[in-house]
Design a protein around this motif. Structure first.
Motif, mmCIF file in Angstrom:
data_model
loop_
_atom_site.group_PDB
_atom_site.id
_atom_site.type_symbol
_atom_site.label_atom_id
_atom_site.label_comp_id
_atom_site.label_asym_id
_atom_site.label_seq_id
_atom_site.Cartn_x
_atom_site.Cartn_y
_atom_site.Cartn_z
ATOM 1 N N CYS A 44 0.842 -1.201 0.000
ATOM 2 C CA CYS A 44 0.000 0.000 0.000
ATOM 3 C C CYS A 44 0.876 1.249 0.000
ATOM 4 O O CYS A 44 1.647 1.483 0.933
ATOM 5 C CB CYS A 44 -0.924 -0.006 1.209
ATOM 6 N N CYS A 80 0.307 3.540 3.071
ATOM 7 C CA CYS A 80 0.967 3.017 4.274
ATOM 8 C C CYS A 80 2.468 3.292 4.206
ATOM 9 O O CYS A 80 3.091 3.619 5.225
ATOM 10 C CB CYS A 80 0.689 1.522 4.427
ATOM 11 N N HIS A 99 -4.432 1.236 8.157
ATOM 12 C CA HIS A 99 -4.838 0.818 6.817
ATOM 13 C C HIS A 99 -6.269 0.293 6.836
ATOM 14 O O HIS A 99 -6.615 -0.580 7.629
ATOM 15 C CB HIS A 99 -3.917 -0.267 6.260
ATOM 16 N N HIS A 113 -6.599 2.381 -0.042
ATOM 17 C CA HIS A 113 -6.454 2.839 1.347
ATOM 18 C C HIS A 113 -7.347 4.073 1.417
ATOM 19 O O HIS A 113 -7.150 5.024 0.647
ATOM 20 C CB HIS A 113 -4.981 3.164 1.630
HETATM 21 ZN ZN LIG Z 1 -2.564 1.420 3.450
#
Ligand SMILES: [Zn+2]
Length: 138
Positions: free
Chosen positions: A4, A7, A48, A99
């Motif tokens: 991600c 993230c 997340h 996300h």
């Molecule tokens: Zn994420």
């Protein structure tokens, strides 16, 4: 979630232009593509979560509260006279990063845009859509 990008930004593994970093939510400039307006900002929960449907109450509350503060900052710092908040959940809605993120876009009188969709959905629902929605809350 290793793959991600948001993230990775939050972990400091990817660069970002930061607006605000808080315990449960952060705000930064869009990573790619042209901004919709000067100061266009993404607000993202630290935890997340894929989208609006999966977000927990803490992430959701922190994210929407930060959206409000970013919008107020756009008024105070940029002289924005309005803001538009855009959020897409799911690929069919146009969500590209899985996300949860809300786009906060400042607006001014000379914009000549409101960021509202120009076209209407042609999808047909079998039945009264609002009655079907209301049934889900019974
Ligand atoms: Zn994420």
């Amino acid at each position: 979630m290793d793959s991600c990008v948001f993230c990775a930004v939050i972990a400091g593994e990817e660069p970002a232009v930061w607006v605000e970093r808080e315990e449960h939510a952060v705000a930064f400039a869009p990573l790619a593509g042209p901004a919709l307006a000067p100061g266009h900002t993404l607000v993202v929960p630290v935890e997340h979560t894929a989208d609006l449907l999966s977000a927990g109450p803490t992430a959701l509350a922190a994210t929407t509260a930060l959206v409000q503060r970013v919008a107020r900052a756009m008024k105070g710092a940029l002289g924005a006279t309005g803001t538009v908040v855009l959020q897409a959940s799911g690929a069919d809605a146009g969500q590209s990063v899985l996300h949860l993120h809300l786009h906060v876009v400042p607006c001014w009188p000379d914009d000549a845009t409101t960021h509202w969709p120009e076209r209407r959905s042609a999808h047909v629902v079998d039945g009264d859509p609002h009655a079907l929605l209301a049934e889900m809350f019974e």
